[in-house]
Design a protein around this motif. Structure first.
Motif, PDB file in Angstrom:
ATOM      1  N   ILE A  26       0.835  -1.213   0.000  1.00 42.22           N
ATOM      2  CA  ILE A  26       0.000   0.000   0.000  1.00 42.22           C
ATOM      3  C   ILE A  26       0.863   1.253   0.000  1.00 42.22           C
ATOM      4  O   ILE A  26       0.656   2.173  -0.813  1.00 42.22           O
ATOM      5  N   PHE A  27       1.860   1.309   0.885  1.00 40.43           N
ATOM      6  CA  PHE A  27       2.693   2.511   0.956  1.00 40.43           C
ATOM      7  C   PHE A  27       3.643   2.612  -0.233  1.00 40.43           C
ATOM      8  O   PHE A  27       4.039   3.719  -0.616  1.00 40.43           O
ATOM      9  N   ALA A  28       4.021   1.457  -0.821  1.00 43.41           N
ATOM     10  CA  ALA A  28       4.845   1.512  -2.038  1.00 43.41           C
ATOM     11  C   ALA A  28       4.050   2.120  -3.188  1.00 43.41           C
ATOM     12  O   ALA A  28       4.608   2.866  -4.017  1.00 43.41           O
ATOM     13  N   CYS A  29       2.757   1.822  -3.266  1.00 42.76           N
ATOM     14  CA  CYS A  29       1.908   2.453  -4.285  1.00 42.76           C
ATOM     15  C   CYS A  29       1.849   3.969  -4.070  1.00 42.76           C
ATOM     16  O   CYS A  29       1.899   4.752  -5.043  1.00 42.76           O
ATOM     17  N   LEU A  30       1.757   4.395  -2.797  1.00 43.66           N
ATOM     18  CA  LEU A  30       1.787   5.830  -2.511  1.00 43.66           C
ATOM     19  C   LEU A  30       3.117   6.445  -2.918  1.00 43.66           C
ATOM     20  O   LEU A  30       3.159   7.573  -3.444  1.00 43.66           O
ATOM     21  N   CYS A  31       4.208   5.723  -2.672  1.00 45.72           N
ATOM     22  CA  CYS A  31       5.523   6.231  -3.058  1.00 45.72           C
ATOM     23  C   CYS A  31       5.637   6.407  -4.572  1.00 45.72           C
ATOM     24  O   CYS A  31       6.224   7.386  -5.066  1.00 45.72           O
ATOM     25  N   VAL A  65      15.291   9.088  -5.961  1.00 47.18           N
ATOM     26  CA  VAL A  65      14.244   8.355  -6.676  1.00 47.18           C
ATOM     27  C   VAL A  65      14.855   7.233  -7.512  1.00 47.18           C
ATOM     28  O   VAL A  65      14.362   6.101  -7.510  1.00 47.18           O
ATOM     29  N   SER A  66      15.932   7.529  -8.230  1.00 47.51           N
ATOM     30  CA  SER A  66      16.548   6.499  -9.077  1.00 47.51           C
ATOM     31  C   SER A  66      17.165   5.379  -8.254  1.00 47.51           C
ATOM     32  O   SER A  66      17.235   4.235  -8.698  1.00 47.51           O
ATOM     33  N   GLU A  67      17.605   5.672  -7.020  1.00 47.65           N
ATOM     34  CA  GLU A  67      18.254   4.645  -6.198  1.00 47.65           C
ATOM     35  C   GLU A  67      17.280   3.876  -5.324  1.00 47.65           C
ATOM     36  O   GLU A  67      17.428   2.657  -5.167  1.00 47.65           O
ATOM     37  N   TYR A  68      16.259   4.560  -4.762  1.00 48.55           N
ATOM     38  CA  TYR A  68      15.394   3.926  -3.774  1.00 48.55           C
ATOM     39  C   TYR A  68      13.936   3.773  -4.213  1.00 48.55           C
ATOM     40  O   TYR A  68      13.230   2.901  -3.706  1.00 48.55           O
ATOM     41  N   PHE A  69      13.451   4.603  -5.128  1.00 49.74           N
ATOM     42  CA  PHE A  69      12.029   4.595  -5.480  1.00 49.74           C
ATOM     43  C   PHE A  69      11.822   4.555  -6.999  1.00 49.74           C
ATOM     44  O   PHE A  69      10.890   5.154  -7.518  1.00 49.74           O
ATOM     45  N   SER A  70      12.668   3.820  -7.681  1.00 50.83           N
ATOM     46  CA  SER A  70      12.578   3.790  -9.143  1.00 50.83           C
ATOM     47  C   SER A  70      11.384   2.985  -9.645  1.00 50.83           C
ATOM     48  O   SER A  70      10.902   3.198 -10.760  1.00 50.83           O
ATOM     49  N   SER A  71      10.895   2.024  -8.819  1.00 49.20           N
ATOM     50  CA  SER A  71       9.763   1.192  -9.227  1.00 49.20           C
ATOM     51  C   SER A  71       8.999   0.750  -7.978  1.00 49.20           C
ATOM     52  O   SER A  71       9.378   1.091  -6.845  1.00 49.20           O
ATOM     53  N   LEU A  72       7.930  -0.009  -8.204  1.00 47.23           N
ATOM     54  CA  LEU A  72       7.148  -0.506  -7.078  1.00 47.23           C
ATOM     55  C   LEU A  72       7.969  -1.449  -6.210  1.00 47.23           C
ATOM     56  O   LEU A  72       7.937  -1.364  -4.985  1.00 47.23           O
ATOM     57  N   HIS A  73       8.720  -2.345  -6.845  1.00 45.79           N
ATOM     58  CA  HIS A  73       9.527  -3.297  -6.079  1.00 45.79           C
ATOM     59  C   HIS A  73      10.641  -2.592  -5.316  1.00 45.79           C
ATOM     60  O   HIS A  73      10.932  -2.928  -4.160  1.00 45.79           O
ATOM     61  N   ALA A  74      11.280  -1.602  -5.949  1.00 47.18           N
ATOM     62  CA  ALA A  74      12.335  -0.857  -5.262  1.00 47.18           C
ATOM     63  C   ALA A  74      11.772  -0.070  -4.090  1.00 47.18           C
ATOM     64  O   ALA A  74      12.410   0.024  -3.028  1.00 47.18           O
ATOM     65  N   SER A  75      10.561   0.457  -4.235  1.00 51.71           N
ATOM     66  CA  SER A  75       9.931   1.184  -3.138  1.00 51.71           C
ATOM     67  C   SER A  75       9.627   0.254  -1.972  1.00 51.71           C
ATOM     68  O   SER A  75       9.836   0.612  -0.801  1.00 51.71           O
ATOM     69  N   MET A  76       9.127  -0.965  -2.255  1.00 55.13           N
ATOM     70  CA  MET A  76       8.848  -1.925  -1.183  1.00 55.13           C
ATOM     71  C   MET A  76      10.133  -2.317  -0.461  1.00 55.13           C
ATOM     72  O   MET A  76      10.164  -2.422   0.774  1.00 55.13           O
ATOM     73  N   LEU A  77      11.206  -2.529  -1.226  1.00 54.47           N
ATOM     74  CA  LEU A  77      12.478  -2.887  -0.604  1.00 54.47           C
ATOM     75  C   LEU A  77      13.013  -1.752   0.261  1.00 54.47           C
ATOM     76  O   LEU A  77      13.573  -1.991   1.343  1.00 54.47           O
TER      77      LEU A  77
END
Length: 354
Positions: free
Chosen positions: A101-106, A126-138
């Motif tokens: 849920i919070f990764a979708c918000l990210c 963003v490119s290092e930590y929030f580039s995609s849904l999976h990266a945001s969850m991680l």
């Protein structure tokens, strides 16, 4: 009914895994080897997961460990871990859901607005930590365990404070703090309940041991009953041999013969019958209370009996006093009547002419 036991179900799973690996995977591997078909997709690789599951057979050692008193602490740890398995599973599912849920918000509030931003700091995060849904969850996994999370959300909040309001602070409060503490509370509560159940099981085990002790207690009573009249006295107990005395003191947790006999002689009659003997010994032997507490209870019981006897004596004396007072009143009435009669007689004699 036997399948209601968790250990029976566990053994059934182990047997099924053994059958699959020995009778199915093994022959398939030998056939493929003989026909020269073994390649990168060999049975060892295709069914590698099932082969690893064979290691679960080692958990059968837990059954042996739990039967040994020396490993009681280890068994309590293993039992607590097994008892909290469902809590851990549901926690993992809930964490995955919250991460999603919070990764979708990210993705909506961080990735899309700042992916091609001219701000090099935000674009780098963003490119290092929030580039995609999976990266945001991680990345959010680091927030769950506070793994250098401040190095991520600190610079980003300084650039866009609303990210802290809508994403980082709610996630830290809900998942990292509230949910983790709730999980700890649930596990602790389960451990407390398990400890209560273990005490109940231990008490039931003691009761079973006491039932098994009854024949030996009956034999001990007959050995102590020197005259064979079916009752045990203090003199017979004092005349028993050292072996019987030591065994009886071990059961009764007493320090001397007088205290031992007072613990056996519940009614204080000075004689102990076989039913009273077996009941007293089994009750003390199976009790989980300290021996000092048992002694205090015995002393309180003796004081109660003595107090009851004193109360009965006082009641009898009070009854006798009431009877004495009633008799005294009757005597006073008779004396008053006699005085009146004498006075009348004297008056009559005095008025009579000589």
């Amino acid at each position: 009914a036997c399948f209601d036991s968790g250990w029976v179900k566990f053994d059934s799973v182990l047997v099924a895994l053994g059958v699959v690996t020995s009778w199915i995977i093994g022959p398939i591997g030998r056939i493929m080897t003989m026909t020269g078909q073994e390649s990168a997709n060999s049975p060892g690789e295709v069914f590698g997961f099932l082969m690893v599951l064979r290691l679960l057979k080692l958990l059968r050692l837990v059954r042996a460990v739990r039967l040994l008193v020396q490993f009681k602490t280890l068994w309590m740890l293993v039992r607590g871990l097994l008892g909290s398995a469902s809590t851990i599973l549901y926690t993992c599912l809930l964490i995955i859901l919250m991460l999603y849920i919070f990764a979708c918000l990210c993705v909506e509030l961080i990735t899309k607005p700042y992916k091609d931003s001219t701000d090099e700091v935000m674009e780098g995060f963003v490119s290092e930590y929030f580039s995609s849904l999976h990266a945001s969850m991680l990345t959010l996994v680091q927030f769950v365990f506070f793994d250098n999370a401040g190095e991520i959300y600190g610079p980003m909040i300084s650039k866009d404070p609303w990210l802290g309001v809508f994403i980082f602070m709610p996630f830290l409060l809900i998942v990292s703090i509230a949910m983790m503490n709730l999980v700890t509370a649930v596990i602790v509560e389960g451990a407390i309940q398990q400890g209560t159940q273990d005490k109940e099981v231990e008490l039931e085990h003691k009761k079973q041991q006491v039932k098994a002790m009854i024949p030996s207690l009956i034999e001990m009573f007959h050995d102590l009953d020197a005259d064979g009249n079916g009752t045990l006295t203090m003199e017979e107990l004092a005349a028993c041999n050292d072996e019987l005395r030591a065994e009886l003191m071990k059961y009764m947790k007493a320090e001397n013969l007088l205290e031992l006999f007072s613990m056996i002689d519940v009614d204080g009659s000075g004689e102990v019958e076989i039913e009273e003997f077996c009941d007293a010994v089994s009750r003390v032997a199976s009790s989980d209370q300290p021996v000092e507490f048992i002694r205090i209870l015995k002393q309180l019981e003796s004081v109660k009996i003595s107090q009851t006897a004193h109360n009965q004596s006082i009641d009898a004396m009070s009854h006798q006093m009431k009877k004495a007072l009633a008799n005294q009143e009757k005597m006073d009435q008779r004396l008053a009547k006699m005085e009146k009669a004498i006075e009348g007689l004297v008056a009559h004699v005095g008025s009579t002419p000589v």
